[in-house]
Scaffold this active site. Sequence first.
Site, PDB file in Angstrom:
ATOM      1  N   GLY A  10       0.593  -1.051  -0.115  1.00 11.76           N
ATOM      2  CA  GLY A  10       0.261   0.029  -0.112  1.00 11.76           C
ATOM      3  C   GLY A  10       1.299   1.351   0.123  1.00 11.76           C
ATOM      4  CG  ASP A  44      -7.725 -12.845   4.461  1.00 19.34           C
ATOM      5  OD1 ASP A  44      -7.733 -12.348   4.713  1.00 19.34           O
ATOM      6  OD2 ASP A  44      -8.813 -13.801   3.603  1.00 19.34           O
ATOM      7  CB  ALA A  68      -6.223   0.657   7.723  1.00 21.08           C
ATOM      8  CB  THR A 109      -5.812   8.125  11.157  1.00 21.86           C
ATOM      9  OG1 THR A 109      -7.119   9.375  10.436  1.00 21.86           O
ATOM     10  CG2 THR A 109      -7.694   8.244  11.917  1.00 21.86           C
ATOM     11  CG  ASP A 110      -5.116  13.846  11.066  1.00 20.41           C
ATOM     12  OD1 ASP A 110      -6.281  12.822  10.396  1.00 20.41           O
ATOM     13  OD2 ASP A 110      -5.785  14.622  10.942  1.00 20.41           O
ATOM     14  CE1 TYR A 132      -9.424   5.179   8.203  1.00 17.33           C
ATOM     15  CE2 TYR A 132      -9.452   7.073   8.721  1.00 17.33           C
ATOM     16  CZ  TYR A 132      -8.777   6.356   7.995  1.00 17.33           C
ATOM     17  OH  TYR A 132      -7.136   6.403   8.459  1.00 17.33           O
ATOM     18  CE  LYS A 136      -6.433   3.407  11.265  1.00 22.24           C
ATOM     19  NZ  LYS A 136      -5.954   2.193  10.825  1.00 22.24           N
TER      20      LYS A 136
END
Length: 293
Positions: A10, A44, A68, A109-110, A132, A136
């Site tokens: 990614g 996986d 993610a 994440t922020d 989202y 997270k």
Amino acid sequence: MKILITGASGLLGRSVFKQLNANPAFEVTGTAYSRTGDNLLRLDLTDAAAVAEMLRKIQPQVVIHCAAERWPDRCTQNPDAAWQLNVQSTEKLAQLCRDIDAQLVYISTDYVFDGSAAPYSVDNQPNPINFYGRSKLAGEEAVLGNGDHWVLRVPLLFGPVTYLRESGVTALLETIRNPEPTALDDWAIRYPTSVEDVAQVLEQCLLKSKAGTRFAGTYHWSGDIACTRYQLAKLVAESCALTADHLSGDSAPQFNEPRPYNCQLDKSRLADMGIEAGEPLPQQLARYLQPFL
């Protein structure tokens, strides 16, 4: 130090794999689900038995969990799959890492913050306003509650991409090239952050850990330039010597999924440890977009 990276195909995972794999202090294994290549093993993460077998085979000391579902709108469109990857698979991975005495580094994440009281320190109370962010945050809680693991929160990511829409930042080049008049969000403030910088930060953290520094709890890293999507588009255009005269700013944008106003992350916990990374945003944009010009 043996390191296993999930999501190594990614946007972030590729740079982390490249950075760590080039360091002789580390023995790195990268895993991916669909985009495996010569250097990556297929895994996986929803298959707990396969994950357990991979950990048993590799015996990593550290697992960096880059995999993610990171697109807010896509999370809302397919919430069950997003929750399974961001939370359930993460929780199982944390438990399996705990069982083999490996430390899990969870990339968050922020968007765990609501954006109303920036800047946010690692001690501030999260309050996500979209699915989202909630997924997270639940992933963070699963990680910290299931072993001696730690969390690294980062904001809007960009970097070397295989196609422009792999990052919302580089995708702006397509918007700029389209001559149709377009209004872009000029309300939400973001802090674009290079995945190469994040990879360098992780490398420095792991070297410190190898030397005896204990990492635990939550850490932040972020770029330093604040900009709305409209302002960022103008930066992209300038970096590529293109015009953005057909673009305008929308101070009251309508989102499919709520976005926080300003989730600036206070990175002083890492900076105070001597962790550093970064070069001017325009230089990064020019370098990453050059292959598409």
